[in-house]
Design an enzyme around this catalytic site. Structure first.
Site: not given
Length: 832
Positions: A181, A250
């Protein structure tokens, strides 16, 4: 001993066997290609340190039964290398064993090395020695950091190679991830961030594995990295390379829980909708984060203020039980996806808008002419009946997706739940007996040395807590001496400015007050990432002359996310310590010489270990509401195999150990907000983490998981509590978690399976109606029409059995009186 010739033949044979078992992993825009077979992948996150090795096989088995193809996990740097070049891969840190169990179950694996993980994990998974290394800057183009990151990454990759864990070696790992991320925060790092991410890609490729590398939330991921999506919805995501598969690393199945926060809940309908939309729009891999959340044992919870439970409202709950109906509804979704797999990976795709919110996607296999269709209704209020001409008419509820086999037969709809709903309860293992009363012993935390101002090292300034303590404990003592000479002290106050997360203040050995960033009363709440607060209390224990100020600073998990999160200050650093009289500063001790001590004496002397010889327990005059106190009791292992929890209602805040093994922080006095819960959650519409919250006005976490592998089978167990703020242990009990009530609300043409747990059986049918019943589990009522014999039929099929299967049809129950309309079966039963 075998001859050298025999050894050569054996080695050659093993090498040949390994090459024969090797799996080739490739991809294109429409498929993950494994040994030439074009696939879509359903994956689920299970973090090995958040459960136990004894739990792993059952968790993996249930994931496979739920239709999962692959298990995904991070690798957690801080627990594997707590000290530089000193590694730990034992117990529940044995990720090699975990991956081998995944392979034994016939599943693939995805390894997310990071090594930054976020994951609501303490300090994002970075070891504190890394932060304290001179000259280092984390997650940027810094040579010291990059060298340490490369050393750890290489070690993990080499361990996987040595254990033949990569698919090219015949192992389960089909994908690997580097960084995590970073694209969300890269802009703050400027050009150094761009150089760093390119270095990450090159370093990963240099590891020389055959499996593809991925980067999540990295829109500019350098080739050959595959950029992937994280979030509640990823149907609109497009990879930055048209040759890359569309992957969702995710898909957040729920959310994490904070101390003082309400329980997050994401409905099964919305989660299924998000997955169906993803595959309808070209998705290739969906990973549920989390499939099993587990428990933040020890001090692993990050945040700050992340609770010990990491349940995440996942398909498998914290203890490994099926979270129904989510688990079952997704299982049926996965079956529908697999029916469509060849169409997703090889089909010609045509999508058209039927109305403003309704889309029809048709997949056609050119060679055979076979078709598969998906109808999606993105309206969050209005249902829709789609007229597909000769293929038929199909009712599509609001915010749902319908799978159509051959474009003519509905096989699944994301809003139509036909699986069991389980209401879990915590109860005593022997229901007909009163729980055994626990007998307690206690001992005070030895703090006289720190009350006297005696520490282990000194500095003429207020230090950052994580740097001074190395994060070896939640606790750091700041101590100094002030000379008040002959000043007036009648109305003196102590004012402390701290970056958090908690503070206990003593003056001349007397506790004058305790305060936390997030108060149990809700009177003071955290704003954003700012956990600083001001402590201002009257002091009656000051005397003329030299006085000792002892401040115990407390952390509740270190920050784990954000640009430069690693630099967030903790403790009294950048703060001040003032003595005031009548609103005026009379002494500023901020720049005084301060003495420091890391942790508690009880921690250093292993008071939490039942075999410790350093503690004298007393069984008399056991106190209540006494801060800085250790408690000990013994208890029997509850019979059976259901999950065990300890109810700590009545305690304040602290840490708990069972047989010397940490089950995490506890804080039952942290009460969730009293508003903002929705008992009748509407799954329709975009989900956000504050939607559909539950547990308002109750302790954020009252029950704490005690894995059965922590318990003795043939001997008593020991529970030890360190109580930080004061509590009463007399109501502490051990319970088991089980299915108390089972419900179903299924449409005609489906099969309902009701199942209790463990040794329990269906003891009562509280409600049953086949027709148009109203309400939901716990509040069912008969509608305008129903088959008269519904209750007796269900009782005959289910009473006295651990499970039963019911065909929802008129042949089972008779006519419901609804004519051509589809009937439903609503049933509610008790498990005992």
């Amino acid at each position: 001993m075998a001859s050298s010739g025999t050894q050569f033949v054996l080695v050659a044979s093993l090498a040949l066997l390994c090459s024969c078992l090797a799996i080739k992993v490739e991809y294109d825009a429409n498929a993950i290609i494994i040994d030439g077979k074009r696939k879509v992948i359903i994956a689920g996150s299970i973090h090995y340190p958040r459960s136990t090795p004894e739990m792993w096989p059952d968790l993996i088995r249930k994931a496979k039964e739920g239709g999962v193809d692959a298990i995904e996990t991070y690798i957690f740097w801080d627990v594997h290398e707590p000290q530089r070049r000193k590694y730990d891969f034992s117990g529940n840190l044995d990720f090699v064993k975990f991956f081998k169990l995944v392979q034994d179950a016939g599943l693939y694996a995805i390894i997310r090395i990071g090594p930054y993980v976020c994951a609501e994990w303490n300090y994002g998974g970075f070891p504190m020695w890394l932060h304290n290394t001179p000259g280092i800057q984390l997650r940027t183009n810094n040579d010291i950091f990059k060298n340490e990151m490369q050393v750890f990454t290489t070690k993990i990759v080499n361990m996987c190679k040595e254990a033949n864990l990569f698919a090219s070696q015949g192992g389960p790992i089909i994908l690997a991830q580097i960084e995590n991320e970073y694209g969300n925060i890269m802009e703050k790092y400027g050009d150094a961030g761009k150089k760093y991410i390119k270095w990450c890609a090159n370093m990963a490729v240099a590891q020389n594995i055959s499996e593809p590398w991925i980067m999540c939330q990295q829109s500019d991921a350098p080739e050959p990295m595959i950029n992937t999506c994280n979030g509640f919805y990823c149907d609109q995501f497009t990879p930055n390379n048209p040759k890359s598969p569309k992957m969702w690393t995710e898909n957040w199945t729920g959310w994490f829980k904070l101390w003082g926060g309400r329980d997050p809940q994401r409905t099964a309908e919305d989660l299924a909708f998000s997955v169906a939309r993803f595959f309808q729009t070209g998705g290739v891999l969906n990973n549920y984060y989390m499939y099993h959340g587990g428990t933040n044992f020890g001090r692993t919870a990050g945040g700050p203020y992340i609770a010990t439970s990491y349940d995440y409202n996942a398909p498998l709950d914290e203890y490994g039980n099926l979270n129904q109906p989510k688990w079952g509804h997704l299982k049926q979704l996965h079956e529908a996806i697999k029916q469509a797999e060849k169409f997703f990976t090889d089909g010609i795709v045509e999508t058209k808008n039927i109305s403003t919110y309704v889309n029809l996607t048709q997949f056609t296999v050119n060679a055979t002419g076979e078709r598969f269709c998906m109808l999606s209704n993105g309206d969050n209020t209005g249902d829709y009946t789609a007229d597909l001409g000769p293929d038929g008419k199909f009712f599509v509820p609001a915010w749902s997706v319908t799978f159509l086999q051959g474009c003519t037969e509905e096989v699944y709809n994301t809003a139509k739940i036909n699986t069991q709903r389980s209401v879990m309860v915590n109860k005593h293992s022997r229901e007909n007996e009163k729980p055994a009363k626990l007998t307690w012993a206690w001992t005070p935390e030895p703090i006289q040395d720190t009350l006297d101002g005696n520490g282990k090292f000194k500095a003429a300034r207020l230090l950052d807590q994580k740097e001074a303590s190395g994060d070896g404990s939640d606790y750091l003592w700041y101590m100094t001496r002030v000379d008040t000479k002959d000043m007036s002290l009648e109305n003196a106050t102590l004012r402390v400015s701290t970056k958090g997360h908690g503070l206990h203040a003593y003056v001349n050995g007397q506790l004058i007050g305790t305060q936390f960033s997030r108060q149990a009363t809700g009177q003071q709440m955290v704003t954003g990432d700012d956990y600083s607060f001001g402590f201002d209390k009257a002091v009656s224990s000051l005397k003329k002359g030299v006085n000792v100020i002892s401040l115990l600073s407390v952390t509740v998990g270190l920050t784990n996310y954000g640009a430069f999160y690693d630099l967030h200050p903790t403790g009294l650093v950048e703060g001040s310590v003032l003595l005031r009289e009548k609103g005026k500063d009379i002494i500023d001790a901020t720049g005084y010489e301060w003495s420091y001590k890391v942790g508690l004496n009880g921690e250093a002397q292993h008071f939490y270990d039942p075999n410790s010889k350093n503690v004298n327990w007393s069984c008399t005059d056991v106190p209540k509401d006494r801060p800085m106190t250790w408690y000990k009791t013994s208890f029997k292992t509850p019979p059976g195999n259901e999950a065990v929890v300890v109810d700590l209602l009545g305690m304040g805040k602290g840490h708990a150990w069972v047989n010397g093994r940490s089950i995490g922080r506890y804080w039952p006095t942290q009460i969730a907000e009293t508003s903002g819960c929705d008992p009748h959650c509407n799954y329709r519409g975009t989900y956000k983490d504050d939607k559909c919250r539950t547990n308002c006005g109750n302790p954020s976490q009252r029950w704490y998981h005690v894995p059965r592998s922590f318990l003795n089978k043939n001997a008593d167990n020991t529970l030890i509590l360190f109580e930080e703020v004061g509590g009463a242990p007399w109501n502490v009990t051990f319970q088991v978690v089980t299915v108390g009530t089972v419900c179903a609300n299924a449409h005609e043409g489906n099969k309902v399976e009701l199942r209790c747990q463990g040794h329990r059986k269906i003891s009562e049918i509280q409600f049953a109606s086949f027709g148009d019943p109203r309400g939901t589990c716990g509040s069912f009522s008969v509608g305008n029409h129903q088959a008269d014999q519904t209750v007796s039929v269900v009782e005959k099929l289910c009473l006295g059995k651990p499970s039963c299967s019911i065909e929802v049809s008129q042949s089972t129950f008779g006519h419901s009186g609804l004519g051509n309309l589809t009937s439903r079966l609503a049933v509610q039963a008790v498990c005992k």
